[in-house]
Design an enzyme around this catalytic site. Structure first.
Site, PDB file in Angstrom:
ATOM      1  N   LYS A 195       0.732  -1.053  -0.043  1.00  0.00           N
ATOM      2  CA  LYS A 195       0.051   0.165   0.032  1.00  0.00           C
ATOM      3  C   LYS A 195       0.945   1.172  -0.021  1.00  0.00           C
ATOM      4  CE  LYS A 195      -3.849  -2.375   2.286  1.00  0.00           C
ATOM      5  NZ  LYS A 195      -4.582  -2.524   3.439  1.00  0.00           N
ATOM      6  N   GLN A 230      -4.569  -1.213   9.415  1.00  0.00           N
ATOM      7  CA  GLN A 230      -4.539  -2.602   8.818  1.00  0.00           C
ATOM      8  C   GLN A 230      -5.089  -3.778   9.709  1.00  0.00           C
ATOM      9  OE1 GLN A 230      -3.102  -3.391   5.669  1.00  0.00           O
ATOM     10  NE2 GLN A 230      -4.021  -5.427   6.257  1.00  0.00           N
ATOM     11  N   ASP A 290     -10.923   3.075   4.131  1.00  0.00           N
ATOM     12  CA  ASP A 290     -11.473   1.507   4.058  1.00  0.00           C
ATOM     13  C   ASP A 290     -13.049   1.586   3.954  1.00  0.00           C
ATOM     14  OD1 ASP A 290      -9.616  -0.340   3.558  1.00  0.00           O
ATOM     15  OD2 ASP A 290      -9.129  -0.810   5.815  1.00  0.00           O
TER      16      ASP A 290
END
Ligand code: NDP
Length: 289
Positions: free
Chosen positions: A56, A100, A123
């Site tokens: 990422k 994460q 997200d």
């Protein structure tokens, strides 16, 4: 006997094209004096998470974002993690926050996700963004489901009026992809582990999304001729290689379009994350990009 050979959807090439588009948006933002920033929070030492975060970081830097990775120790407490998120919420240089997942045992993921400012929740998992998805609002959409729709769009697949079957009902993939398909006017069925006669349900589908986590669960003869098959699953096969939730070789004989694993839906996830970050930055700054 039909031996239709499906069009293989190239997620790698499509993700690259999306990333180029995002890089152009980032350049426009910079021209407007907005330097879009993404902060990734990684707690603990999980090897798979470390690889994801590195990828990422690389992709976001490549697209021109200002990227920061906050690595926190396995022993980080819930209160410490919440304090980090609060400070990122208040930091004007940060437009996207990604924690994460999964978090180490003992940390409350739900509370952590709820602590992220919805405007920076790239997200798309904050309840406000989930509500926007269900209610047709303008929130940030979870990356993997958004990637599935983007693949359909870029391959000219019209979802309107199609019968779609989503196998899997997780908050991360199954439920949001079902909402996105519904928003595109598909007729949607969500199947799961208690679904009776999954084969018969799948055989009705013009579009199948498999998001289960069971290698080759969806067999070739579960696919209606010409159906679109989007395989979200990432599993390790007996030979150690990555394999999806769909029996790719057999399904390719019936499907009209199919995503491989790897190289299908997977690469789209990061591309859509970058898109969400550009969108978040533009909205926070109140500019078009
Ligand atoms: P979850 O484990 O959270 O959900 C799995 C879902 O599959 C559940 O709803 C479960 O049903 C259902 N299920 C399990 N077994 C069966 C079965 N035998 N028949 C029918 N349904 C079944 O997984 P995720 O949604 O997080 O992930 C799904 C897959 O997608 C995984 O392989 C994961 O690695 C991959 N993934 C890939 C991403 C990418 O970037 N490409 C991103 C995220 C995930 P029930 O609710 O009844 O338990």
């Amino acid at each position: 006997m039909t031996t239709q050979t499906a069009i293989r959807i190239d997620g790698k090439a499509t993700a690259l094209a999306v990333r180029e588009d995002v890089a152009a948006r980032v350049a426009r933002l910079k021209d407007l004096g907005v330097f879009p920033g993404l902060t990734v929070v990684l707690v603990g030492e999980d090897p798979a998470s470390q690889v994801y975060v590195r990828n990422k970081d690389k992709a976001a830097s490549g697209a021109g974002f200002v990227v920061d990775t906050k690595k926190l120790s396995e022993k980080t407490t819930q209160a410490e993690l919440l304090a980090v998120i609060r400070s990122l919420n208040e930091d004007a240089k940060v437009h996207g926050i990604l924690v994460q997942l999964p978090l180490p045992k003992g940390l409350d993921e739900g509370e952590v996700v709820r602590a992220i400012s919805p405007a920076k929740d790239v997200d798309g998992l904050h309840p406000e963004n989930v509500a926007a998805l269900v209610m047709g609002g303008d929130g940030l959409v979870p990356c993997t489901p958004a990637g599935c729709i983007e693949l359909c769009d870029r391959y000219g697949i019209d979802l309107k009026g199609k019968r779609a079957v989503v196998v899997g009902r997780s908050m991360l993939v199954g439920k949001p992809i079902a909402q996105l398909l519904l928003a595109r006017h598909a007729t949607v069925t969500i199947a799961h582990s208690r679904t009776v006669d999954l084969k018969a349900v799948c055989l009705e589908a013009d579009v199948i999304v498999a998001a289960v986590g069971v290698a080759k669960l969806v067999k070739g003869d579960w696919i209606k001729p010409g159906a679109v098959v989007l395989d979200v699953g990432i599993n390790r096969g007996e030979d150690g290689k990555l394999v999806g939730d769909v029996d790719f070789a057999a399904a390719s004989e019936n499907a009209g379009y199919i995503t491989p694993v790897p190289g299908g839906v997977g690469p789209m996830t990061i591309a859509m994350l970058l898109g969400n970050t550009a969108t978040a930055a533009a909205r926070i700054a109140g500019v078009e990009a």
